[in-house]
Design an enzyme around this catalytic site. Sequence first.
Site, PDB file in Angstrom:
ATOM      1  N   SER A  87      53.853  50.000  33.712  1.00  0.00           N
ATOM      2  CA  SER A  87      54.471  50.443  34.964  1.00  0.00           C
ATOM      3  C   SER A  87      54.376  49.368  36.053  1.00  0.00           C
ATOM      4  O   SER A  87      55.333  49.126  36.785  1.00  0.00           O
ATOM      5  CB  SER A  87      53.799  51.728  35.466  1.00  0.00           C
ATOM      6  OG  SER A  87      53.975  52.783  34.543  1.00  0.00           O
ATOM      7  N   GLU A 114      40.284  52.756  39.623  1.00  0.00           N
ATOM      8  CA  GLU A 114      40.781  51.895  40.684  1.00  0.00           C
ATOM      9  C   GLU A 114      39.664  51.304  41.552  1.00  0.00           C
ATOM     10  O   GLU A 114      39.702  50.127  41.923  1.00  0.00           O
ATOM     11  CB  GLU A 114      41.776  52.661  41.573  1.00  0.00           C
ATOM     12  CG  GLU A 114      43.176  52.792  40.999  1.00  0.00           C
ATOM     13  CD  GLU A 114      43.293  53.894  39.954  1.00  0.00           C
ATOM     14  OE1 GLU A 114      42.292  54.604  39.708  1.00  0.00           O
ATOM     15  OE2 GLU A 114      44.399  54.057  39.382  1.00  0.00           O
TER      16      GLU A 114
END
Length: 219
Positions: A87, A114
């Site tokens: 992506s 993250e």
Amino acid sequence: RTKEVEAKCDAWEQLFATYKDANPEKAAELERRFNHEIPQAALDALPTFDFAKDKPAASRKYSQACLGAIAPILPELMGGSADLTPSNLTALTCSGDFQKATPEGRYLRFGVREHGMAAVCNGLFAYGGMRPFCASLLNFAVYALGSIRLSALSKFGVLYIMTHDSIGLGEDGPTHQPVELIESLRSMPNINLFRPADANEMNASYRIALERYETPSVI
């Protein structure tokens, strides 16, 4: 304690001077990286967009082209994605994955973490001689805000590639819609946030991000 540290520093400087005499080209490359000097060739390699000839594309495609253009010229560029490589389009065609069996690889598979991803990039930058990048969907930057803010406070020029910035990401629901993230990031001191609309603006975004090594950049 001061004299002890100064003695170790002097010993290291002497060791590097010896290395420099024996390996001038390698030493010059190390000094370039630790001085955050970007070769002009890397900036010149950034692609441009010809409105009369080129077809429009998603901005992450332009980012992919920029990353692919500079990575072979900047061996210090190292990073990856939070399990969203297809992506984010951040795979390095010039290098494989960094793994136990392939330590020369420059692409990191961070997984769905993250905060940890951004923290690792801060560590790479703090060590010196590395220019780290990491990627996710923009709305997932909220999970990394603590580490991103640390980049800004520490003056670490980490490159954050955050794709899918439209609030119209409806198929996955509000968990993927970055309604307030742009404002949150722009209000953070010492951070650059870019929303390039074409390849020329993407070129400029990457150029500024590379040159401003004391300021993290979100693209």
